[in-house]
Design a protein around this motif. Structure first.
Motif, short mmCIF file in Angstrom:
data_model
loop_
_atom_site.label_atom_id
_atom_site.label_comp_id
_atom_site.label_asym_id
_atom_site.label_seq_id
_atom_site.Cartn_x
_atom_site.Cartn_y
_atom_site.Cartn_z
N UNK A 176 43.63 37.28 14.79
CA UNK A 176 42.03 37.44 14.63
C UNK A 176 42.18 38.93 13.12
N UNK A 177 42.98 40.07 14.11
CA UNK A 177 43.37 41.06 13.16
C UNK A 177 43.32 41.19 11.50
N UNK A 178 42.67 41.90 10.99
CA UNK A 178 42.86 41.84 9.60
C UNK A 178 42.48 43.11 9.73
N UNK A 179 43.39 43.69 7.43
CA UNK A 179 43.39 44.85 7.31
C UNK A 179 42.11 45.54 7.44
N UNK A 180 41.30 44.23 6.82
CA UNK A 180 39.63 45.07 6.76
C UNK A 180 39.46 45.57 8.88
N UNK A 181 39.57 44.58 8.99
CA UNK A 181 39.00 44.95 10.55
C UNK A 181 39.96 46.39 11.20
N UNK A 182 40.64 46.86 10.98
CA UNK A 182 41.46 47.42 11.30
C UNK A 182 41.37 48.82 10.08
N UNK A 183 41.80 48.77 8.77
CA UNK A 183 40.51 49.54 8.62
C UNK A 183 39.33 50.08 9.48
N UNK A 184 38.44 49.34 9.48
CA UNK A 184 37.12 49.85 10.35
C UNK A 184 37.23 50.70 11.56
N UNK A 200 46.43 57.23 16.46
CA UNK A 200 45.51 56.70 14.55
C UNK A 200 46.44 58.00 13.14
N UNK A 201 47.81 58.16 13.59
CA UNK A 201 48.23 58.63 12.23
C UNK A 201 48.84 56.90 12.85
N UNK A 202 49.86 56.65 13.53
CA UNK A 202 50.92 55.73 13.36
C UNK A 202 49.58 55.03 12.64
N UNK A 240 36.52 54.33 12.65
CA UNK A 240 35.72 54.44 14.42
C UNK A 240 36.66 55.43 15.24
N UNK A 241 37.95 55.67 15.45
CA UNK A 241 39.04 56.22 16.04
C UNK A 241 38.88 58.07 15.41
N UNK A 242 38.75 57.77 13.55
CA UNK A 242 39.22 59.33 13.69
C UNK A 242 37.38 59.96 13.44
N UNK A 254 36.45 46.04 21.74
CA UNK A 254 35.39 45.87 21.08
C UNK A 254 35.87 45.85 19.72
N UNK A 255 36.95 46.98 19.32
CA UNK A 255 37.28 47.23 18.01
C UNK A 255 37.55 46.52 16.88
#
Length: 520
Positions: A199-207, A229-231, A211-213, A191-192
């Motif tokens: 389909x993983x983009x930097x924008x999606x990954x940042x969002x 989260x650190x990695x 959420x994980x933070x 879901x993240x």
């Protein structure tokens, strides 16, 4: 006993012009630039601040420097202080190298083409060129960039895909650690991020990291989550952003240099024989007539095929219309280029890739070549060398990288069984199949007919001493084999200065030849 020698006494005349021969090149440069309208330079000088050096003076100095194989702004500054010809052009003014370089690469970025066109118009008026024939060719010149700081498109795609898979794997591990969510989303897309790894983009990954933070704030002692989260934040996200930026810079190219991102890695002509390394460079296209450069353009593609249309579009914008006959070698002979020339109502003398091979005996005896077969337009069938008939099956459509549509008709032999020529005709299993583009077939027939005519043959022979001679003058005689500036726009300006210098040098050579013929 000695002629009087005194360094402390002024001598007459003091005018530098007295020491310059009447037919010297520097006078041609001076006269050509003086003919330019001052309004051409108006857009380069918005006004305000201290007074600037006159643009005509700097234009004369730079053009003359390029005719003398002086390309460095520091060496031009030195010449203005020490060389009588430069001192005369500069009116004894002494612009420094920063002023010269800023004028050459920044001030003139929107003006140089107007200057080039104005000088070209002057050459047309003086009957040096007629704009009847347009000979096109290209050459690759090395960029001012480190040869080893390269980025390859395929490597970026590969590394990005690996990183995206790694991100998905890491998120799967995080999900597995949360038993409740694992039961809810088992076997579904994460879901993240949504979708598959690609389909993983930097924008999606940042969002997703945000959420994980937020979850980590609720569970500060969750060490696996904290490590993940650190990695993601410190390693994977910056790398993904870097790969996306590299793909953006690449565009539809296969490589670029880190020190000049507009430069593409190409195999230079002088390295072909040695199978040398690829170097960052640009593809310079020129159109010539009587060895004068009529138009120039700069491209990031190593091959000439897809450079013809944008080059001619630039020529049309510069000249107002294209010369009536376009002459080019086999590197430009694609169906897309033939279609463009036909739509523009231009007489095209452009060879196709197999034009010269078709004249060889080995080609004419090769029974596998479709060009040696018979075509029946009424029945729409092909007859091979063994007399077998190939029938039409279906038509397909395809597109080139630029979006040009190509239609092909596919044919298959009724039967190749027992054919005594089969081994020499094809190595494929089953009956022989061929695909033909009717449009390209027609274009090739037209080109073949024109090139074998008396006029066509003469122009194709002349092509070899037109743009190729100009490139020889620039690269060998004037030693310009590597650009000094960086970036597509600045390098294009450098080609413009080279073209101006070449045209005025050529004018002087023609004038001398005419004068010699009259006197002789």
């Amino acid at each position: 006993m000695y002629i009087q020698y005194t360094m402390d006494q002024l001598c007459l005349p003091m005018d530098l012009e007295e020491d310059i021969p009447s037919n010297h090149l520097v006078r041609v440069v001076n006269a050509a630039v003086n003919r330019l309208d001052d309004k051409i330079f108006a857009s380069a000088y918005p006004g305000g601040g201290r007074d600037s050096y006159h643009p005509k003076m700097l234009t004369k100095v730079i053009i003359y420097a390029y005719t003398q194989r002086i390309y460095s702004s520091r060496l031009i500054e030195k010449a203005v202080r020490e060389n009588i010809m430069f001192m005369w052009l500069a009116g004894r003014q002494r612009p420094d190298f920063r002023t010269i370089n800023r004028f050459r690469s920044e001030r003139m970025k929107n003006v140089l083409e107007d200057v080039f066109t104005a000088v070209l118009q002057f050459l047309v008026e003086e009957k040096y060129i007629k704009l009847d024939h347009y000979f096109v060719d290209g050459t690759k010149i090395e960029a001012n960039a480190n040869r080893y700081t390269f980025v390859w498109g395929k490597a970026v795609v590969k590394q990005k895909a690996k990183l995206q898979e790694k991100v998905q794997t890491l998120f799967a591990a995080i999900e597995a650690a949360e038993i409740a969510e694992e039961q809810e989303y088992q076997g579904k897309a994460l879901p993240e991020l949504g979708g598959d790894a690609s389909s993983v983009t930097s924008e999606k990954l940042d969002e997703a990291i945000e959420r994980l933070e937020a979850k980590l704030q609720e569970r500060p002692k969750d060490k696996p989550l904290k490590k993940a989260v650190r990695i993601l934040r410190k390693d994977l996200l910056p790398r993904l952003q870097r790969y996306e930026h590299q793909q953006e810079v690449l565009g539809d190219r296969n490589s670029y240099s880190k020190t000049d991102k507009d430069a593409t890695f190409m195999r230079m002509k002088e390295d072909h024989m040695r199978n040398g390394q690829l170097k960052p460079g640009y593809n310079v296209q020129i159109g010539t007539e009587n060895q004068f450069i009529i138009n120039y353009s700069l491209h990031q593609r190593p091959t000439d095929t897809r450079c013809l249309k944008p080059h001619l579009e630039k020529a049309k914008a510069t000249l107002g219309q294209l010369p009536r006959t376009i002459i080019a070698d086999a590197g430009y002979g694609s169906e897309e280029n033939y279609a463009y020339l036909e739509n523009e109502n231009l007489e095209a003398l452009v060879k196709y890739s197999t034009y010269h091979k078709e004249k060889s005996k080995s080609w004419q005896k090769d029974i596998s070549k479709v060009d040696n077969w018979q075509y029946d337009e009424v029945q729409d069938t092909w007859t091979c060398a063994a007399g077998r008939t190939l029938l039409f099956r279906y038509e397909s459509k395809g597109k080139t990288e630029s979006g040009f549509e190509i239609r092909k008709r596919h044919y298959r032999s009724e039967s190749c069984e027992g054919c005594p020529l089969r081994a020499d005709c094809t190595k494929a299993q089953g009956d022989r199949e061929i695909s033909i583009s009717p449009a390209y077939k027609r274009y090739k027939e037209q080109a073949r007919e024109k090139l074998r005519s008396e006029e066509g043959y003469a122009l194709s022979v002349r092509r070899m001493i037109e743009p190729e001679s100009v490139f020889g003058q620039i690269k060998n005689n004037r030693g310009f084999r590597r650009f000094l500036l960086r970036g597509l726009k600045k390098v294009s300006l450098e080609v413009g200065w080279l073209s101006l210098a070449h045209n005025l040098l050529k004018k002087v050579a023609v004038d001398r030849r005419i004068k010699k013929a009259i006197q002789g």
